[in-house]
Design a protein around this motif. Structure first.
Motif, PDB file in Angstrom:
ATOM      1  N   UNK A  31      46.996 -26.787 -41.963  1.00 63.02           N
ATOM      2  CA  UNK A  31      46.719 -27.793 -42.994  1.00 63.02           C
ATOM      3  C   UNK A  31      46.609 -27.145 -44.370  1.00 63.02           C
ATOM      4  N   UNK A  32      47.125 -27.826 -45.386  1.00 60.59           N
ATOM      5  CA  UNK A  32      47.196 -27.267 -46.734  1.00 60.59           C
ATOM      6  C   UNK A  32      45.867 -26.705 -47.225  1.00 60.59           C
ATOM      7  N   UNK A  33      44.766 -27.445 -46.912  1.00 58.78           N
ATOM      8  CA  UNK A  33      43.466 -27.039 -47.429  1.00 58.78           C
ATOM      9  C   UNK A  33      43.000 -25.709 -46.831  1.00 58.78           C
ATOM     10  N   UNK A  34      43.524 -25.359 -45.652  1.00 55.19           N
ATOM     11  CA  UNK A  34      43.054 -24.137 -44.991  1.00 55.19           C
ATOM     12  C   UNK A  34      43.923 -22.925 -45.286  1.00 55.19           C
ATOM     13  N   UNK A  35      45.110 -23.178 -45.844  1.00 52.10           N
ATOM     14  CA  UNK A  35      46.084 -22.086 -45.968  1.00 52.10           C
ATOM     15  C   UNK A  35      45.551 -20.895 -46.742  1.00 52.10           C
ATOM     16  N   UNK A  36      45.018 -21.185 -47.947  1.00 53.05           N
ATOM     17  CA  UNK A  36      44.502 -20.116 -48.802  1.00 53.05           C
ATOM     18  C   UNK A  36      43.520 -19.253 -48.034  1.00 53.05           C
ATOM     19  N   UNK A  37      42.595 -19.934 -47.388  1.00 54.12           N
ATOM     20  CA  UNK A  37      41.511 -19.267 -46.687  1.00 54.12           C
ATOM     21  C   UNK A  37      42.042 -18.396 -45.546  1.00 54.12           C
ATOM     22  N   UNK A  38      42.958 -18.962 -44.771  1.00 55.20           N
ATOM     23  CA  UNK A  38      43.473 -18.214 -43.627  1.00 55.20           C
ATOM     24  C   UNK A  38      44.272 -16.994 -44.054  1.00 55.20           C
ATOM     25  N   UNK A  91      47.906 -13.622 -36.902  1.00 56.26           N
ATOM     26  CA  UNK A  91      46.569 -14.220 -36.980  1.00 56.26           C
ATOM     27  C   UNK A  91      46.553 -15.552 -37.725  1.00 56.26           C
ATOM     28  N   UNK A  92      47.614 -15.805 -38.483  1.00 54.57           N
ATOM     29  CA  UNK A  92      47.669 -17.052 -39.255  1.00 54.57           C
ATOM     30  C   UNK A  92      47.787 -18.239 -38.299  1.00 54.57           C
ATOM     31  N   UNK A  93      47.065 -19.275 -38.611  1.00 51.13           N
ATOM     32  CA  UNK A  93      47.078 -20.458 -37.753  1.00 51.13           C
ATOM     33  C   UNK A  93      45.934 -20.419 -36.763  1.00 51.13           C
ATOM     34  N   UNK A  94      45.139 -19.347 -36.834  1.00 51.24           N
ATOM     35  CA  UNK A  94      43.972 -19.216 -35.974  1.00 51.24           C
ATOM     36  C   UNK A  94      44.277 -19.505 -34.506  1.00 51.24           C
ATOM     37  N   UNK A  95      45.240 -18.805 -33.938  1.00 46.91           N
ATOM     38  CA  UNK A  95      45.612 -19.106 -32.553  1.00 46.91           C
ATOM     39  C   UNK A  95      44.564 -18.578 -31.573  1.00 46.91           C
ATOM     40  N   UNK A  96      44.426 -19.280 -30.455  1.00 41.80           N
ATOM     41  CA  UNK A  96      43.456 -18.837 -29.457  1.00 41.80           C
ATOM     42  C   UNK A  96      44.008 -17.670 -28.650  1.00 41.80           C
ATOM     43  N   UNK A  97      45.325 -17.654 -28.531  1.00 44.16           N
ATOM     44  CA  UNK A  97      45.959 -16.611 -27.737  1.00 44.16           C
ATOM     45  C   UNK A  97      46.747 -15.683 -28.658  1.00 44.16           C
ATOM     46  N   UNK A  98      46.523 -14.403 -28.508  1.00 46.41           N
ATOM     47  CA  UNK A  98      47.300 -13.443 -29.296  1.00 46.41           C
ATOM     48  C   UNK A  98      48.150 -12.614 -28.342  1.00 46.41           C
ATOM     49  N   UNK A  99      49.432 -12.562 -28.635  1.00 51.68           N
ATOM     50  CA  UNK A  99      50.329 -11.749 -27.830  1.00 51.68           C
ATOM     51  C   UNK A  99      50.791 -10.607 -28.721  1.00 51.68           C
TER      52      UNK A  99
END
Lengths: 325, 243
Positions: A105-112, A147-155
């Motif tokens: 979401x646009x509002x979270x982009x900067x932060x992430x 890490x962008x998008x705050x995924x639960x699974x990291x490969x």
């Protein structure tokens, strides 16, 4: 969290991944260990939905990639072996672009983006064009992208390849930091790395799973064996002949030629007592023992034994057989 | 999809590529314009801007594979295809995002030539209807070529190969009409009329002379759709065959 069931991938005649199944639980770090060409990258490419599997099923958080690719893909962050970078872009532009295509979401982009930059310690590099960065930094930009998008699974496919020792440590620390709220599957052919951070380890070779267990159990299973290293003054052949007569020796795992008069053996015993018998037998045959020590199995031995087959009898044996003929 | 679109448009301006192509495009247009207007009195005919496109068509479409060569080839070589494929974007969005981005770049390049009609209005008369019609036709034809170029790019991971085969495809499309006219083809009326019916060049004639036919427009849209769909299949298929 990640369930793999009977996954197979064939490239024409070649079977790259052969009917593998394993599970990575929530907030667990699963090490994916295997020699080069074992099928690690192929498996990872299938988990993230880049390569379609020939057969088998992949469930992420109970959802299948076939049924709901969009939602499933949002749950995964992927760092391929070669970081997927657009070299003409600046670091910050690139990460913002990734946030865009991952539908953050646009509002979270900067932060992430800011958080990913600071986690990988590349905030200072954000205005640099990626093609001017060194390999270590490029790898980190690739990691930040995952890490962008705050995924639960990291490969993470070999995340520390090409990094210097300090950077490797930093990446390991980062993985340790992320373990709280991520399920991480990461591949490597470096054992210390896997044993340093992983909760459980999958050993894969030639497209097949050889073992899945915790590090303790894997080394523990091997620790049930009593393995000694024996360094003796005497010729390889004759020492081995003596050792072969002792019934308590289960297996001669390795024979090393040290010099003309000295040889080294790696032997597996049936019980600790057999040690005495070996010593007396050696003395009887006028072979003095230079060193005898108990081996603790490292993960390396476990890995070797799983990927190469369990027992190994040295070349000296064959020579003796030849002599008999 | 918008993020991909934006990145694709930007990517043309990171390198000198877009500038070089626009410069060449305008150069071809200008040279052609100069030769036309200086010989107007001799020829004693009415000048139309769309005729420039029709006349020098070959040179213009020659530039298009240079815009499209990198679309998929580069993505594959740099391993960024994995990134696109492992995000919520699907193949449809990837192909459309790229297509629209090239469309915008192509539109911008084309718009540069609009300077000439604008100057002409100051000193003479421009028939806007026929002018817009010509530009629309040229844009549609160009986008058709873009779709073909993208398809070619999706076959390979080498930009140069993509460019060369793209040019070859442009040549084929361009000469289709001429080929249907040759003696040998004239003896096979069915084949000849079929070839000229699917030739995009014939369809452009209407637009170039200021005649807008819906059928021509539908033809181009279908043409673009077919090649974009083929591109999507090609990208998807490559994923299955990889290795």
């Amino acid at each position: 969290m990640v369930e793999i069931k009977n996954l197979t991938k064939q490239y024409g005649q070649i079977t790259a991944v052969n009917n593998i199944s394993f599970t990575a639980n929530k907030n667990e770090i699963l090490g994916f260990l295997g020699p080069n060409g074992a099928g690690k990258s192929t498996t990872m490419n299938m988990i993230v939905g880049y390569l379609p599997p020939t057969s088998g099923q992949i469930l992420i958080d109970g959802m299948s990639m076939n049924e709901n690719p969009k939602e499933v893909k949002k749950k995964i962050g992927y760092l391929p072996e070669l970081p997927p970078l657009y070299l003409d872009m600046k670091v910050i532009e690139y990460l913002k672009f990734v946030a865009g295509i991952k539908e953050v979401p646009k509002s979270e982009r900067e932060h992430q983006v800011a958080r990913a930059l600071s986690r990988l310690k590349i905030t200072d590099m954000r205005k640099r064009v990626i093609k001017n960065l060194s390999k270590g930094y490029r790898q980190r930009v690739g990691f930040a992208q995952a890490l962008i998008g705050d995924p639960q699974v990291l490969i993470l496919d070999e995340p520390t390849v090409g990094l210097d020792p300090n950077q490797t440590m930093e990446v390991r620390n980062l993985i340790n930091m992320l373990r709280k709220d991520h399920t991480i599957i990461f591949s490597s052919h470096i054992l210390q790395e896997v044993s340093a951070v992983c909760d459980r380890i999958v050993i894969i070779d030639k497209g097949q799973i050889k073992a899945v267990d915790t590090k303790e159990n894997l080394t523990g299973a091997a620790e049930g064996d009593i393995v000694y290293i024996l360094k003796v003054e005497g010729e390889c052949k004759s020492v081995e002949a003596v050792l072969k007569k002792i019934s308590g020796i289960k297996n001669i795992m390795e024979v090393n030629y040290v010099d003309e008069k000295t040889s080294e053996f790696k032997i597996e015993l049936e019980a600790e007592d057999v040690r005495k018998e070996i010593i007396s037998e050696m003395l009887e045959n006028d072979m003095s023992i230079i060193e005898i020590k108990k081996m603790t199995m490292s993960l390396e031995d476990v890995f070797a034994s799983y990927t190469r087959g369990r027992s190994y009898s040295g070349l000296a044996t064959e020579e003796i057989d030849d002599d008999k003929k | 999809m918008f993020a991909l679109f934006k990145k694709e448009v930007q990517s043309y301006f990171y390198s000198p590529l877009a500038y070089v192509i626009s410069a060449l495009f305008v150069l071809i247009y200008s040279l052609s314009f100069i030769t036309w207007i200086t010989s107007l009195e001799k020829l004693n005919l009415q000048f139309s801007f769309a005729a420039i496109f029709y006349d020098q068509f070959f040179y213009f479409i020659f530039l298009i594979p240079m815009l499209t060569m990198k679309t998929f080839a580069e993505e594959r070589r740099a391993n960024t295809e994995v990134l696109l494929m492992s995000t919520p974007l699907n193949v449809f969005k990837i192909v459309m995002g790229k297509f629209l981005a090239i469309g915008l770049v192509f539109f911008m390049i084309m718009a540069l030539t609009f300077l000439y009609p604008l100057i002409t209005t100051m000193y003479g008369e421009v028939r806007w209807g026929s002018l817009i019609c010509g530009y629309l036709g040229f844009f549609l034809w160009g986008m058709g070529c873009v779709a073909v170029g993208m398809l070619v790019s999706s076959f390979t991971e080498n930009q140069i190969i993509a460019a060369i085969f793209g040019e070859a495809a442009m040549l084929l499309l361009f000469f289709m009409d001429g080929f249907s006219q040759i003696q040998w083809m004239q003896n096979k009326p069915v084949l000849s009329s079929l070839l000229s019916a699917v030739s995009p060049k014939v369809r452009f004639e209407g637009f170039a002379t200021g005649v807008f036919r819906l059928s021509d427009m539908v033809f181009y849209i279908l043409f673009i759709t077919v090649f974009l769909a083929w591109t999507m299949i090609s990208v998807e298929k490559r994923r299955w065959n990889r290795g």
